[in-house]
Design a protein around this motif. Structure first.
Motif, PDB file in Angstrom:
ATOM      1  N   LYS A  54       0.861  -1.077  -0.033  1.00 55.13           N
ATOM      2  CA  LYS A  54      -0.060   0.059   0.054  1.00 55.13           C
ATOM      3  C   LYS A  54       0.665   1.345  -0.061  1.00 55.13           C
ATOM      4  N   ARG A  55       2.196   1.128   0.699  1.00 55.54           N
ATOM      5  CA  ARG A  55       2.730   2.446   0.766  1.00 55.54           C
ATOM      6  C   ARG A  55       4.224   2.051   1.017  1.00 55.54           C
ATOM      7  N   GLU A  56       5.202   2.720   0.335  1.00 55.37           N
ATOM      8  CA  GLU A  56       6.502   2.220   0.495  1.00 55.37           C
ATOM      9  C   GLU A  56       7.034   2.993   1.775  1.00 55.37           C
ATOM     10  N   ASN A  57       7.607   2.213   2.752  1.00 55.64           N
ATOM     11  CA  ASN A  57       8.186   2.823   3.823  1.00 55.64           C
ATOM     12  C   ASN A  57       9.391   1.916   4.414  1.00 55.64           C
ATOM     13  N   PRO A  58      10.621   2.603   4.413  1.00 53.65           N
ATOM     14  CA  PRO A  58      11.697   1.788   4.872  1.00 53.65           C
ATOM     15  C   PRO A  58      11.774   1.231   6.103  1.00 53.65           C
ATOM     16  N   ALA A  59      11.020   1.796   7.023  1.00 55.88           N
ATOM     17  CA  ALA A  59      11.090   1.242   8.334  1.00 55.88           C
ATOM     18  C   ALA A  59      10.296  -0.205   8.428  1.00 55.88           C
ATOM     19  N   LEU A  60       9.592  -0.667   7.417  1.00 57.83           N
ATOM     20  CA  LEU A  60       8.844  -2.060   7.386  1.00 57.83           C
ATOM     21  C   LEU A  60       9.933  -3.071   7.283  1.00 57.83           C
ATOM     22  N   ALA A  61      11.098  -2.843   6.945  1.00 63.80           N
ATOM     23  CA  ALA A  61      12.279  -3.696   6.851  1.00 63.80           C
ATOM     24  C   ALA A  61      12.900  -3.877   8.214  1.00 63.80           C
ATOM     25  N   LEU A  62      12.669  -3.242   8.903  1.00 62.58           N
ATOM     26  CA  LEU A  62      13.195  -2.943  10.330  1.00 62.58           C
ATOM     27  C   LEU A  62      12.158  -3.534  11.400  1.00 62.58           C
ATOM     28  N   LEU A  63      10.987  -3.842  10.960  1.00 62.50           N
ATOM     29  CA  LEU A  63       9.898  -4.283  12.155  1.00 62.50           C
ATOM     30  C   LEU A  63       9.985  -5.660  12.480  1.00 62.50           C
ATOM     31  N   ARG A  64       9.864  -6.036  13.688  1.00 58.84           N
ATOM     32  CA  ARG A  64      10.331  -7.159  14.310  1.00 58.84           C
ATOM     33  C   ARG A  64       9.260  -7.509  15.661  1.00 58.84           C
ATOM     34  N   VAL A  65       9.214  -8.447  15.698  1.00 60.79           N
ATOM     35  CA  VAL A  65       8.593  -9.078  16.992  1.00 60.79           C
ATOM     36  C   VAL A  65       9.368  -9.214  18.083  1.00 60.79           C
ATOM     37  N   HIS A  66       9.193  -8.233  19.124  1.00 59.34           N
ATOM     38  CA  HIS A  66      10.031  -8.184  20.492  1.00 59.34           C
ATOM     39  C   HIS A  66       9.160  -8.753  21.473  1.00 59.34           C
ATOM     40  N   VAL A  67      10.080  -9.805  22.085  1.00 57.43           N
ATOM     41  CA  VAL A  67       9.282 -10.311  23.226  1.00 57.43           C
ATOM     42  C   VAL A  67      10.215  -9.869  24.547  1.00 57.43           C
ATOM     43  N   PHE A  68       9.792  -9.506  25.611  1.00 59.81           N
ATOM     44  CA  PHE A  68      10.875  -9.022  26.683  1.00 59.81           C
ATOM     45  C   PHE A  68       9.739  -9.065  28.068  1.00 59.81           C
ATOM     46  N   THR A  69      10.482  -9.260  29.216  1.00 59.03           N
ATOM     47  CA  THR A  69       9.953  -9.456  30.538  1.00 59.03           C
ATOM     48  C   THR A  69      10.569  -8.071  31.373  1.00 59.03           C
ATOM     49  N   GLU A  70      10.008  -7.245  31.723  1.00 63.71           N
ATOM     50  CA  GLU A  70      10.517  -5.896  32.437  1.00 63.71           C
ATOM     51  C   GLU A  70      10.605  -6.355  33.917  1.00 63.71           C
ATOM     52  N   GLY A  71       9.545  -7.151  34.391  1.00 62.98           N
ATOM     53  CA  GLY A  71       9.758  -7.372  35.871  1.00 62.98           C
ATOM     54  C   GLY A  71       9.396  -6.054  36.744  1.00 62.98           C
ATOM     55  N   PRO A  72      10.018  -6.171  37.876  1.00 63.70           N
ATOM     56  CA  PRO A  72       9.607  -5.113  38.900  1.00 63.70           C
ATOM     57  C   PRO A  72       9.756  -3.794  38.199  1.00 63.70           C
ATOM     58  N   SER A  73       8.709  -2.639  38.333  1.00 64.14           N
ATOM     59  CA  SER A  73       8.877  -1.466  37.670  1.00 64.14           C
ATOM     60  C   SER A  73       8.203  -0.574  38.511  1.00 64.14           C
ATOM     61  N   VAL A  74       8.866   0.588  38.551  1.00 62.60           N
ATOM     62  CA  VAL A  74       7.806   1.960  39.192  1.00 62.60           C
ATOM     63  C   VAL A  74       7.400   2.827  37.826  1.00 62.60           C
ATOM     64  N   GLN A  75       6.065   2.980  38.275  1.00 66.44           N
ATOM     65  CA  GLN A  75       5.481   3.946  37.014  1.00 66.44           C
ATOM     66  C   GLN A  75       4.535   4.731  37.857  1.00 66.44           C
ATOM     67  N   ILE A  76       4.106   5.966  37.048  1.00 60.11           N
ATOM     68  CA  ILE A  76       3.211   6.956  37.225  1.00 60.11           C
ATOM     69  C   ILE A  76       2.670   7.558  35.925  1.00 60.11           C
ATOM     70  N   LEU A  77       1.554   7.903  36.102  1.00 57.18           N
ATOM     71  CA  LEU A  77       0.643   8.686  34.930  1.00 57.18           C
ATOM     72  C   LEU A  77       1.237  10.163  34.921  1.00 57.18           C
ATOM     73  N   HIS A  78       1.794  10.716  33.825  1.00 55.15           N
ATOM     74  CA  HIS A  78       2.125  12.261  33.678  1.00 55.15           C
ATOM     75  C   HIS A  78       0.993  12.649  32.782  1.00 55.15           C
ATOM     76  N   ILE A  79       0.417  13.680  33.223  1.00 52.86           N
ATOM     77  CA  ILE A  79      -0.550  14.595  32.366  1.00 52.86           C
ATOM     78  C   ILE A  79       0.161  15.945  32.151  1.00 52.86           C
ATOM     79  N   GLY A  80       0.310  16.133  31.030  1.00 51.35           N
ATOM     80  CA  GLY A  80       0.876  17.472  30.520  1.00 51.35           C
ATOM     81  C   GLY A  80       1.964  16.958  29.073  1.00 51.35           C
ATOM     82  N   SER A  81       2.433  18.246  28.810  1.00 48.21           N
ATOM     83  CA  SER A  81       3.549  18.097  27.775  1.00 48.21           C
ATOM     84  C   SER A  81       4.598  17.125  27.965  1.00 48.21           C
ATOM     85  N   TYR A  82       5.168  16.453  26.810  1.00 43.98           N
ATOM     86  CA  TYR A  82       6.308  15.549  27.063  1.00 43.98           C
ATOM     87  C   TYR A  82       7.449  16.374  27.455  1.00 43.98           C
TER      88      TYR A  82
END
Length: 208
Positions: A124-152
C-alpha cells in the motif's frame, strides 16, 4: 465476537495513578517493534517507524478478524528510550536519544502472521521502516510507574523525582530502559492534557 484490549486485560499496567509512584510486576509481553535513534520531533526515521507500526498493527487486526474470527483493539504507541549518557533525558538532549517504538501484540498473533501483514502494508505504501519491523518479546519485571498529564517536555521534574528521590529512598536501582506509554493522540490532544505512562524497570540496589 469478543474484542481483546490490552489496556483492559492488563489494567494494572495501563491505568496507573497520576498522584503517586506505584510498583508493578510486568510479565513477558510481545510487541511489534522498530528500533531507531534521533530527535522524535525531527528525525524522519521516527515518523517512518510509527507509521510502519500502526500500518502493520491495523493490517494484523483486520486479518485476525477475517481469518481467525478474533478481534482486538490496536494498543497505544509505546517507547523504550535509552542514551549513552542518561543525563540526556533530564536535559532533553533529544539528538542523543535511541529508541525502540512498540505496539503490544495479542498472544495469538504469530511471527508468520506479522510477516504477512508487513507484506500487505508494504504493497500500500513504501516505507523503509517496514524492513526493520520485528516481533520483540521481553519481561520488564518489577517496575515503578506513574501517569504524567501534560506536555512531553514537562516530564523532567517527574523523572528527576523518580530518579533522585523515590528510587534511592526505596532502595531501587535502574534495571532496563525508560519506558513510556502514550495514551493520548498528540494530533488531537492539546499538550497540557496529554496522558503518558512513565515506567522504569528496577532492581534492588543491594543486588550485585
Amino acid at each position: 465476537m469478543d474484542k481483546y484490549d490490552v489496556k483492559k486485560d492488563r489494567k494494572a499496567l495501563y491505568a496507573p495513578s497520576a498522584k503517586d509512584f506505584t510498583v508493578v510486576d510486568v510479565p513477558e509481553l510481545r510487541y511489534l517493534a522498530v528500533d531507531g535513534a534521533g530527535d522524535p520531533n525531527t528525525a524522519a526515521a521516527y515518523t517512518e517507524a510509527v507509521e510502519a507500526l500502526y500500518g502493520t498493527a491495523y493490517a494484523l487486526k483486520f486479518a485476525s478478524k477475517r481469518n481467525l474470527e478474533r478481534d482486538f483493539v490496536v494498543g497505544p504507541l509505546e517507547g523504550l528510550w535509552r542514551a549513552e549518557d542518561p543525563a540526556a533525558f533530564l536535559q532533553r538532549r533529544k539528538d542523543a536519544w535511541e529508541w525502540t517504538m512498540l505496539i503490544a501484540l495479542p498472544e495469538w498473533i504469530t511471527a508468520d502472521t506479522v510477516a504477512d501483514a508487513v507484506a500487505a502494508t508494504a504493497k500500500k505504501r513504501e516505507n523503509p521502516a517496514l524492513a526493520l519491523l520485528r516481533v520483540h518479546v521481553f519481561t520488564e519485571g518489577p517496575s515503578v510507574q506513574i501517569l504524567h498529564i501534560g506536555s512531553y517536555d514537562d516530564e523532567t521534574p517527574v523523572l528527576e523525582r523518580l530518579h533522585r528521590e523515590y528510587m534511592p529512598d526505596n532502595g531501587f536501582a535502574f534495571n532496563g530502559d525508560h519506558h513510556e506509554v502514550y495514551l493520548s493522540d498528540p494530533r488531537r490532544t492539546e499538550p497540557a492534557r496529554l496522558k503518558t505512562i512513565l515506567r522504569q524497570p528496577v532492581r534492588s540496589a543491594k543486588t550485585v
